[in-house]
Design a protein around this motif. Sequence first.
Motif, mmCIF file in Angstrom:
data_model
loop_
_atom_site.group_PDB
_atom_site.id
_atom_site.type_symbol
_atom_site.label_atom_id
_atom_site.label_comp_id
_atom_site.label_asym_id
_atom_site.label_seq_id
_atom_site.Cartn_x
_atom_site.Cartn_y
_atom_site.Cartn_z
ATOM 1 N N ASP A 9 36.786 37.456 44.227
ATOM 2 C CA ASP A 9 37.500 38.600 43.664
ATOM 3 C C ASP A 9 37.477 38.593 42.143
ATOM 4 O OD1 ASP A 9 39.286 40.959 44.024
ATOM 5 O OD2 ASP A 9 40.709 39.676 42.956
ATOM 6 N N GLU A 10 37.337 37.408 41.536
ATOM 7 C CA GLU A 10 37.321 37.354 40.074
ATOM 8 C C GLU A 10 36.088 38.060 39.511
ATOM 9 O OE1 GLU A 10 34.959 33.904 41.515
ATOM 10 O OE2 GLU A 10 36.867 34.841 42.084
ATOM 11 N N VAL A 11 34.959 37.948 40.232
ATOM 12 C CA VAL A 11 33.738 38.650 39.807
ATOM 13 C C VAL A 11 33.922 40.153 39.974
ATOM 14 C CG1 VAL A 11 31.291 39.017 40.296
ATOM 15 C CG2 VAL A 11 32.239 36.698 40.313
ATOM 16 N N ARG A 12 34.404 40.548 41.121
ATOM 17 C CA ARG A 12 34.666 41.971 41.374
ATOM 18 C C ARG A 12 35.591 42.550 40.316
ATOM 19 N NH1 ARG A 12 39.190 43.709 43.942
ATOM 20 N NH2 ARG A 12 39.256 45.860 44.740
ATOM 21 N N GLN A 13 36.639 41.831 39.979
ATOM 22 C CA GLN A 13 37.616 42.349 39.030
ATOM 23 C C GLN A 13 37.028 42.492 37.634
ATOM 24 O OE1 GLN A 13 40.707 43.401 40.184
ATOM 25 N NE2 GLN A 13 40.608 44.431 38.185
ATOM 26 N N ARG A 14 36.120 41.607 37.258
ATOM 27 C CA ARG A 14 35.491 41.714 35.942
ATOM 28 C C ARG A 14 34.705 43.012 35.819
ATOM 29 N NH1 ARG A 14 32.681 36.257 33.722
ATOM 30 N NH2 ARG A 14 31.820 37.851 32.313
ATOM 31 N N ASP B 259 37.198 45.981 35.689
ATOM 32 C CA ASP B 259 37.840 46.074 34.380
ATOM 33 C C ASP B 259 36.973 46.835 33.385
ATOM 34 O OD1 ASP B 259 40.020 44.685 35.302
ATOM 35 O OD2 ASP B 259 39.422 42.749 34.442
ATOM 36 N N LYS B 260 35.649 46.789 33.587
ATOM 37 C CA LYS B 260 34.739 47.539 32.717
ATOM 38 C C LYS B 260 34.673 49.006 33.134
ATOM 39 C CE LYS B 260 32.981 43.860 30.505
ATOM 40 N NZ LYS B 260 32.950 43.643 29.040
ATOM 41 N N HIS B 261 34.529 49.235 34.459
ATOM 42 C CA HIS B 261 34.423 50.598 34.997
ATOM 43 C C HIS B 261 35.117 50.618 36.357
ATOM 44 C CE1 HIS B 261 31.490 51.790 31.936
ATOM 45 N NE2 HIS B 261 30.886 50.646 32.156
ATOM 46 N N ALA C 61 23.677 48.480 38.781
ATOM 47 C CA ALA C 61 22.738 48.728 37.688
ATOM 48 C C ALA C 61 22.377 50.204 37.602
ATOM 49 C CB ALA C 61 21.485 47.887 37.873
ATOM 50 N N ARG C 62 22.142 50.821 38.736
ATOM 51 C CA ARG C 62 21.825 52.250 38.753
ATOM 52 C C ARG C 62 22.992 53.060 38.168
ATOM 53 N NH1 ARG C 62 18.578 55.922 41.542
ATOM 54 N NH2 ARG C 62 17.489 54.199 42.574
ATOM 55 N N TYR C 63 24.196 52.740 38.602
ATOM 56 C CA TYR C 63 25.380 53.451 38.128
ATOM 57 C C TYR C 63 25.549 53.305 36.623
ATOM 58 C CZ TYR C 63 30.341 54.390 37.319
ATOM 59 O OH TYR C 63 31.524 54.858 36.807
ATOM 60 N N ARG C 64 25.400 52.094 36.126
ATOM 61 C CA ARG C 64 25.594 51.844 34.699
ATOM 62 C C ARG C 64 24.507 52.545 33.870
ATOM 63 N NH1 ARG C 64 29.051 46.962 34.215
ATOM 64 N NH2 ARG C 64 28.557 46.930 31.994
ATOM 65 N N ALA C 65 23.254 52.562 34.369
ATOM 66 C CA ALA C 65 22.188 53.270 33.655
ATOM 67 C C ALA C 65 22.438 54.780 33.659
ATOM 68 C CB ALA C 65 20.839 52.952 34.273
#
Length: 239
Positions: free
Chosen positions: A161-166, A169-171, A193-197
């Motif tokens: 969950d810590e990875v998911r939360q990071r 927290d960005k988006h 990656a697709r979403y962020r691009a």
Amino acid sequence: MYRADWFVPKGVKFAFTERTGGVSQPPFDSLNLGTHVGDQLPLVLQNRQFLLQQLSLSSEPAWLEQVHGTEVVDLDIDSNRTADASLCRTTNHTCVIMTADCLPVLICDKSATQVAAVHAGWRGLCDGIIEKVIAQFDASPNELCVYLGPCIGVNAFEVGDEVRQRFIDKHQQTESFFIPRADKYLADLQGIARYRAQLMGVNNIYNLPHCTFELKDRYFSYRREPVTGRMASLIWLEK
């Protein structure tokens, strides 16, 4: 290796390697291109020479010392090679990164004047390495093409969950790319990656939906086998 139905500007060449066709012995069999994984150096160098010949490259690719960060080097002006992405605007260099589950991302502009290779592990992806590279292009995002290579797939990439939360927290919308499984989550690296691009304004995005963890005969996977080889993803401008 990439899909024939992708749009690739004339003057741009790229390739995603697989694990076969080289001389390395188990557990690095056989086209291991990483010098840092415990393989015999002479065999790795043979594999790299074979790659140069197969791709008709005129010079050695700009191999990086990848550190799961967000450093981007401009190969035309910078001699630094400790980074997780490289970019160039001349025919003097070949951008390359290595992976064995992380997401390789190759980028070019439609005018075939600049290219970049990105090593997007979950840390770099979360911290914005794709956005950082896109921002360095001398072209608007809608003039770029992004190619997402083979990586560990959503059915195999389990995180806490810590990875998911990071990421969230960005988006906040990134939450949809994590699927609950017991007390963990399955993460979709290519989807993120697709979403962020797309958030940056990139519309031309292509992906190879191959899972490196599941396709044992085709790809190295660090999560499947901690002692293993590395694939390469390369992009360059034709002379």
